[in-house]
Design an enzyme around this catalytic site. Structure first.
Site, mmCIF file in Angstrom:
data_model
loop_
_atom_site.group_PDB
_atom_site.id
_atom_site.type_symbol
_atom_site.label_atom_id
_atom_site.label_comp_id
_atom_site.label_asym_id
_atom_site.label_seq_id
_atom_site.Cartn_x
_atom_site.Cartn_y
_atom_site.Cartn_z
ATOM 1 C CG HIS A 118 7.866 -1.074 4.563
ATOM 2 N ND1 HIS A 118 9.109 -0.941 3.947
ATOM 3 C CD2 HIS A 118 6.790 -0.503 3.779
ATOM 4 C CE1 HIS A 118 8.660 -0.379 2.309
ATOM 5 N NE2 HIS A 118 7.374 -0.231 2.602
ATOM 6 C CG HIS A 125 2.412 5.513 1.814
ATOM 7 N ND1 HIS A 125 2.822 4.860 0.821
ATOM 8 C CD2 HIS A 125 2.182 3.423 2.393
ATOM 9 C CE1 HIS A 125 2.471 4.394 -0.160
ATOM 10 N NE2 HIS A 125 2.296 3.533 0.831
ATOM 11 C CD GLU A 179 3.197 0.581 4.044
ATOM 12 O OE1 GLU A 179 3.815 0.553 4.571
ATOM 13 O OE2 GLU A 179 2.598 -0.005 3.024
HETATM 14 P P1 5GP Z 1 7.139 3.799 -5.973
HETATM 15 O O1 5GP Z 1 6.882 2.779 -6.760
HETATM 16 O O2 5GP Z 1 4.966 3.293 -6.260
HETATM 17 O O3 5GP Z 1 7.043 4.481 -5.465
HETATM 18 O O4 5GP Z 1 6.793 2.254 -4.966
HETATM 19 C C1 5GP Z 1 6.237 1.721 -4.472
HETATM 20 C C2 5GP Z 1 6.752 0.885 -3.165
HETATM 21 O O5 5GP Z 1 7.807 0.702 -2.737
HETATM 22 C C3 5GP Z 1 6.741 2.426 -1.711
HETATM 23 O O6 5GP Z 1 4.941 2.103 -1.386
HETATM 24 C C4 5GP Z 1 6.550 1.128 -0.660
HETATM 25 O O7 5GP Z 1 6.562 -0.313 0.339
HETATM 26 C C5 5GP Z 1 8.613 0.701 -1.825
HETATM 27 N N1 5GP Z 1 9.223 1.868 -1.623
HETATM 28 C C6 5GP Z 1 9.582 2.541 -3.285
HETATM 29 N N2 5GP Z 1 10.700 3.404 -2.989
HETATM 30 C C7 5GP Z 1 11.555 3.205 -1.128
HETATM 31 C C8 5GP Z 1 12.098 3.603 -0.678
HETATM 32 O O8 5GP Z 1 12.863 4.543 -1.328
HETATM 33 N N3 5GP Z 1 12.682 3.596 0.894
HETATM 34 C C9 5GP Z 1 11.529 2.633 0.888
HETATM 35 N N4 5GP Z 1 12.165 2.106 2.130
HETATM 36 N N5 5GP Z 1 10.860 1.683 0.421
HETATM 37 C C10 5GP Z 1 10.288 1.929 -0.431
HETATM 38 P P1 5GP Z 2 3.410 0.400 -1.162
HETATM 39 O O1 5GP Z 2 3.241 0.912 -2.321
HETATM 40 O O2 5GP Z 2 3.609 0.927 0.477
HETATM 41 O O3 5GP Z 2 3.883 -0.788 -1.134
HETATM 42 O O4 5GP Z 2 1.904 -0.706 -1.411
HETATM 43 C C1 5GP Z 2 0.405 -0.332 -0.454
HETATM 44 C C2 5GP Z 2 -0.675 -1.766 -0.616
HETATM 45 O O5 5GP Z 2 -1.629 -0.818 -0.394
HETATM 46 C C3 5GP Z 2 -1.052 -1.049 -2.630
HETATM 47 O O6 5GP Z 2 -1.820 -2.123 -2.752
HETATM 48 C C4 5GP Z 2 -2.133 -0.420 -2.203
HETATM 49 O O7 5GP Z 2 -3.120 -1.342 -2.817
HETATM 50 C C5 5GP Z 2 -2.724 -0.441 -0.824
HETATM 51 N N1 5GP Z 2 -3.246 0.308 -0.069
HETATM 52 C C6 5GP Z 2 -4.248 0.379 0.311
HETATM 53 N N2 5GP Z 2 -4.986 1.936 0.883
HETATM 54 C C7 5GP Z 2 -3.992 2.227 0.640
HETATM 55 C C8 5GP Z 2 -3.441 3.393 1.018
HETATM 56 O O8 5GP Z 2 -4.074 4.466 1.091
HETATM 57 N N3 5GP Z 2 -2.238 4.296 0.278
HETATM 58 C C9 5GP Z 2 -1.285 3.590 -0.327
HETATM 59 N N4 5GP Z 2 0.105 4.005 -1.185
HETATM 60 N N5 5GP Z 2 -1.590 2.202 -0.403
HETATM 61 C C10 5GP Z 2 -2.791 1.869 -0.034
#
Ligand code: 5GP
Ligand code: 5GP
Length: 280
Positions: free
Chosen positions: A164, A61, A160
Site C-alpha cells: 500500500h 492494520h 503494508e
Molecule cells: P480481505 O480480503 O481480507 O478483505 O483483504 C485482504 C487485503 O486486501 C487487505 O488486507 C488489504 O491489503 C487489501 N484490501 C482489501 N480490501 C481493500 C480495499 O477496499 N482497499 C484497499 N486499498 N485494499 C484492500
Molecule cells: P493484507 O491483508 O493487508 O494484504 O495482508 C496482511 C498480511 O500481513 C498477511 O500476510 C498477514 O498474515 C500479515 N499479518 C501479520 N500480522 C498481521 C496482523 O496483525 N493483522 C493482519 N490483518 N495481518 C497480519
C-alpha cells in the site's frame, strides 16, 4: 560487472520514474484498525509479538490508498526482475549518475525529461529499518503484528509498505512519513476511548452497529465503516474500523466511498484474551 551495474542503475531509474513522476494516483486513504480480540478468536489464531503482549487496544492494520470507484492501487513498485532485453528508456532520456560513493544514497539526475531530479535510496523499495528506527517503539505498541509465528512486527510493516505505502509515495510521503502519518491518525481517532465514552466496551456484550458508528462519529466528526468477522460461536463481532483520510494522510474526511463490509445489526465487542492462541 560494468554492464550489470549499468543495468541495475537503469532498473532503479525506471522504478523511480514510475513512482515519483506519477505519484498520488488515488483519491483518498482508508485508515484501517483491527480489534485484537476479534483477530485472535477466529480461524486466524494469533501470536502476540516477540516484543510482548500489546495492550488491549485497536491496532493499526494499514493506511491504504483508495479510489472513489472502489478500486485501489497496490504493489506500486514491485521488485520486477526485468530481462536485460526489456530495458528501454524513452528516446531522448539520458542518465547521469553522481555521488556513487555515498553510503546512504545515490543521486541520479534524469536529463532531458524535464520532469524529475531524483534521489535514490540504496534500499530501493524495501522498507529500511533505519528509516523508521525512531518510530519502532510506537509501531510495536500501535501497529503490532498478531499473526503466527510471533514476530517483531517488521515483516507486517514491510508488507503494508510494499503493498500500500508504495502507492502513496510522493515527495511528502516517504517511508518515514507514511508510518508517522498512520501513528498520528491512530492517536487522533482514539477509538477505544470514543467507544468507552458511549458506554461501549470490550466486555463480550452485544452492541447496536448504529451506536458504534455514532460513538465514533461523535468523537472524531466522521462516520466510520465497520467490518465484522464471525467468532467460533458464530457471533458477528467488530473486527476492523475503516476511516477515510485525505491524500496528505493527515486529516479524516467523510468517506467518498464507504467500504463495503458486512456486520449484523447487533455485534459483539469481544474481550482480548490473556493468552495468545497458538497457530494450529
Ligand atoms: P480481505 O480480503 O481480507 O478483505 O483483504 C485482504 C487485503 O486486501 C487487505 O488486507 C488489504 O491489503 C487489501 N484490501 C482489501 N480490501 C481493500 C480495499 O477496499 N482497499 C484497499 N486499498 N485494499 C484492500
Ligand atoms: P493484507 O491483508 O493487508 O494484504 O495482508 C496482511 C498480511 O500481513 C498477511 O500476510 C498477514 O498474515 C500479515 N499479518 C501479520 N500480522 C498481521 C496482523 O496483525 N493483522 C493482519 N490483518 N495481518 C497480519
Amino acid at each position: 560487472m560494468r554492464l550489470n551495474f549499468s543495468i541495475f542503475i537503469k532498473l532503479l531509474v525506471i522504478q523511480y520514474l514510475s513512482v515519483l513522476c506519477v505519484s498520488e494516483d488515488f483519491d483518498f486513504f482508508y485508515f484501517v484498525q483491527q480489534w485484537p480480540g476479534s483477530y485472535c478468536d477466529t480461524k486466524h489464531s494469533c501470536c502476540y509479538p516477540r516484543t510482548g503482549k500489546p495492550v488491549a487496544d485497536f491496532g493499526i492494520h494499514g493506511l491504504w490508498p483508495q479510489n472513489k470507484d472502489g478500486s485501489y492501487p497496490q504493489n506500486c513498485n514491485p521488485d520486477n526482475a526485468l530481462d536485460e532485453d526489456q530495458i528501454n528508456f524513452p528516446a531522448g532520456v539520458e542518465i547521469k549518475v553522481v555521488n556513487l560513493t555515498d553510503e546512504s544514497a545515490w543521486t541520479i539526475n534524469v536529463i532531458n525529461t524535464g520532469l524529475c531530479h531524483i534521489s535514490i535510496d540504496r534500499n530501493g523499495q524495501e522498507l529500511g529499518k533505519d528509516n523508521i528506527s525512531d518510530l519502532t517503539s510506537s509501531l510495536q505498541k500501535d501497529w503490532p503484528s498478531l499473526s503466527c509465528p510471533s514476530s517483531t512486527g517488521f515483516r507486517f510493516w514491510s508488507h503494508e509498505w510494499e503493498k500500500h505505502g508504495t502507492c502513496a509515495e510522493s515527495e511528502e510521503i516517504d517511508q518515514h512519513g507514511y508510518f508517522e502519518a498512520a501513528l498520528k491518525l491512530k492517536e487522533k481517532a482514539n477509538l477505544l476511548q470514543a467507544l468507552r465514552n458511549a458506554g461501549i466496551q470490550p466486555d463480550d456484550e452485544f452492541y447496536d452497529l448504529g451506536s458504534i458508528k455514532e460513538a465514533i462519529k461523535d468523537a472524531t466528526g466522521f462516520t466510520p465503516g465497520i467490518e465484522c468477522n464471525i467468532d467460533p460461536s458464530k457471533n458477528s463481532q467488530i473486527y476492523q474500523v475503516f476511516m477515510c483520510v485525505d491524500i496528505s494522510g493527515s486529516e479524516f474526511i467523510e468517506c467518498p466511498a464507504a467500504p463495503k463490509r458486512r456486520c449484523a445489526s447487533k455485534v459483539q465487542f469481544p474481550k482480548v484474551l490473556d493468552d495468545c492462541m497458538l497457530s494450529s
